[in-house]
Design a protein around this motif. Structure first.
Motif, mmCIF file in Angstrom:
data_model
loop_
_atom_site.group_PDB
_atom_site.id
_atom_site.type_symbol
_atom_site.label_atom_id
_atom_site.label_comp_id
_atom_site.label_asym_id
_atom_site.label_seq_id
_atom_site.Cartn_x
_atom_site.Cartn_y
_atom_site.Cartn_z
ATOM 1 N N TYR A 112 0.945 -1.138 -0.035
ATOM 2 C CA TYR A 112 0.023 -0.168 -0.049
ATOM 3 C C TYR A 112 0.775 0.984 -0.139
ATOM 4 O O TYR A 112 1.908 1.170 0.688
ATOM 5 N N ARG A 113 0.466 2.235 -1.016
ATOM 6 C CA ARG A 113 1.216 3.436 -1.124
ATOM 7 C C ARG A 113 0.635 4.558 -0.685
ATOM 8 O O ARG A 113 -0.517 4.676 -1.235
ATOM 9 N N VAL A 114 1.215 5.650 -0.100
ATOM 10 C CA VAL A 114 0.608 6.911 0.095
ATOM 11 C C VAL A 114 1.725 7.915 -0.355
ATOM 12 O O VAL A 114 2.880 7.701 0.127
ATOM 13 N N VAL A 115 1.286 8.932 -1.352
ATOM 14 C CA VAL A 115 2.174 9.802 -1.908
ATOM 15 C C VAL A 115 1.855 11.191 -0.945
ATOM 16 O O VAL A 115 0.469 11.489 -1.161
ATOM 17 N N VAL A 116 2.738 11.895 -0.643
ATOM 18 C CA VAL A 116 2.526 13.282 -0.067
ATOM 19 C C VAL A 116 3.077 14.134 -1.031
ATOM 20 O O VAL A 116 4.359 14.068 -1.343
ATOM 21 N N ALA A 117 2.223 15.068 -1.765
ATOM 22 C CA ALA A 117 2.841 15.986 -2.540
ATOM 23 C C ALA A 117 2.172 17.359 -2.577
ATOM 24 O O ALA A 117 0.979 17.490 -1.937
ATOM 25 N N TRP A 118 3.045 18.376 -2.769
ATOM 26 C CA TRP A 118 2.555 19.794 -2.431
ATOM 27 C C TRP A 118 3.149 20.580 -3.723
ATOM 28 O O TRP A 118 4.329 20.394 -4.148
ATOM 29 N N SER A 119 2.689 21.575 -3.932
ATOM 30 C CA SER A 119 2.969 22.692 -4.745
ATOM 31 C C SER A 119 4.245 23.424 -4.133
ATOM 32 O O SER A 119 4.069 23.954 -3.038
ATOM 33 N N ASP A 120 5.449 23.638 -5.031
ATOM 34 C CA ASP A 120 6.607 24.291 -4.689
ATOM 35 C C ASP A 120 6.229 25.871 -4.587
ATOM 36 O O ASP A 120 7.177 26.563 -4.168
ATOM 37 N N THR A 121 5.314 26.186 -5.115
ATOM 38 C CA THR A 121 5.005 27.665 -5.164
ATOM 39 C C THR A 121 4.162 28.007 -4.126
ATOM 40 O O THR A 121 3.817 29.332 -3.901
ATOM 41 N N ALA A 122 3.381 26.984 -3.481
ATOM 42 C CA ALA A 122 2.362 27.308 -2.725
ATOM 43 C C ALA A 122 2.968 27.618 -1.168
ATOM 44 O O ALA A 122 3.884 27.098 -0.889
ATOM 45 N N ARG A 123 2.242 28.599 -0.298
ATOM 46 C CA ARG A 123 2.671 28.708 1.154
ATOM 47 C C ARG A 123 1.836 27.683 1.829
ATOM 48 O O ARG A 123 0.862 27.686 1.828
ATOM 49 N N LEU A 124 2.635 26.853 2.556
ATOM 50 C CA LEU A 124 1.867 26.050 3.360
ATOM 51 C C LEU A 124 1.490 26.483 4.582
ATOM 52 O O LEU A 124 2.360 27.180 5.262
ATOM 53 N N SER A 125 0.393 26.125 5.086
ATOM 54 C CA SER A 125 -0.211 26.352 6.421
ATOM 55 C C SER A 125 0.743 25.459 7.295
ATOM 56 O O SER A 125 1.307 24.629 7.244
ATOM 57 N N ARG A 126 0.395 25.952 8.628
ATOM 58 C CA ARG A 126 1.505 25.444 9.744
ATOM 59 C C ARG A 126 0.866 23.851 9.833
ATOM 60 O O ARG A 126 1.739 22.915 10.006
ATOM 61 N N ARG A 127 -0.323 23.453 9.926
ATOM 62 C CA ARG A 127 -0.858 22.254 9.704
ATOM 63 C C ARG A 127 -0.292 21.297 8.668
ATOM 64 O O ARG A 127 0.135 20.317 8.753
ATOM 65 N N ALA A 128 -0.233 21.746 7.608
ATOM 66 C CA ALA A 128 0.176 21.089 6.335
ATOM 67 C C ALA A 128 1.644 20.656 6.670
ATOM 68 O O ALA A 128 2.179 19.581 6.459
ATOM 69 N N GLU A 129 2.513 21.766 6.882
ATOM 70 C CA GLU A 129 3.743 21.405 7.195
ATOM 71 C C GLU A 129 4.088 20.460 8.376
ATOM 72 O O GLU A 129 4.985 19.528 8.063
ATOM 73 N N GLU A 130 3.357 20.600 9.506
ATOM 74 C CA GLU A 130 3.475 19.649 10.253
ATOM 75 C C GLU A 130 3.150 18.164 9.979
ATOM 76 O O GLU A 130 3.723 17.162 10.299
ATOM 77 N N PHE A 131 2.232 18.096 9.021
ATOM 78 C CA PHE A 131 1.619 16.728 8.493
ATOM 79 C C PHE A 131 2.897 16.153 7.620
ATOM 80 O O PHE A 131 3.131 15.062 7.748
ATOM 81 N N ILE A 132 3.507 17.155 6.953
ATOM 82 C CA ILE A 132 4.627 16.591 6.007
ATOM 83 C C ILE A 132 5.783 16.343 7.078
ATOM 84 O O ILE A 132 6.339 15.140 6.645
#
Length: 153
Positions: A112-132
């Motif tokens: 089972y695979r999970v991929v975590v991806a985000w835009s390199d131009t987007a400003r991540l929220s604190r929650r998103a950064e903590e999740f990563i």
């Protein structure tokens, strides 16, 4: 390029610590044919367990099913059967403190695979950064249990 990493996880078997087969380095579904399944009743878990058992040429024998994973682990720790899981716990004991064994499935179960991806131009929220950060730690924490991490620049 989009920053990302992936985690991969294999199903594994959980049984009571003093199970007669506990000394083996891995177990097959066929090894557990005479034992009852304690099923985690949250999709896709029941379907994944059914598929693994039927692919081994066996009939599924569900003794209990619960949507509460700690109930499933506690029933296993009390010797009522075994279960198949993907998510790993930091310690192999039930909430009651009873020991469990966790064994890889032989032959290996589907990955089972999970991929975590985000835009390199987007400003991540604190929650998103903590999740990563949490996801990256989990990928590193479980390398002996078939998790992996692949990072793209």
């Amino acid at each position: 390029m989009i920053p990302s990493f992936s985690l991969r996880q294999l199903s594994y078997l959980v049984a009571i610590a003093d199970h007669p087969l506990a000394g083996r380095p891995s177990l097959s579904i066929a090894d557990l044919a005479d034992y009852d399944l304690i099923a985690h009743g949250v999709p896709p878990s029941p379907e994944n367990a059914r598929k693994m058992i039927e692919e081994a040429g066996l009939s599924i024998r569900i003794a209990h099913m619960s949507t509460n994973i700690e109930v499933v682990r506690s029933l296993v720790a009390r010797g009522t059967g075994y279960t198949t899981l993907v998510q790993h716990w930091p310690i192999d004991v039930s909430l009651e403190g009873l020991p469990l064994i966790c064994k890889p499935v032989t032959p290996p179960a589907p990955e089972y695979r999970v991929v975590v991806a985000w835009s390199d131009t987007a400003r991540l929220s604190r929650r998103a950064e903590e999740f990563i950060q949490f996801s990256e730690r989990m990928a590193v924490w479980t390398p002996g249990r078939n998790a992996g991490i692949a990072t793209q620049p």
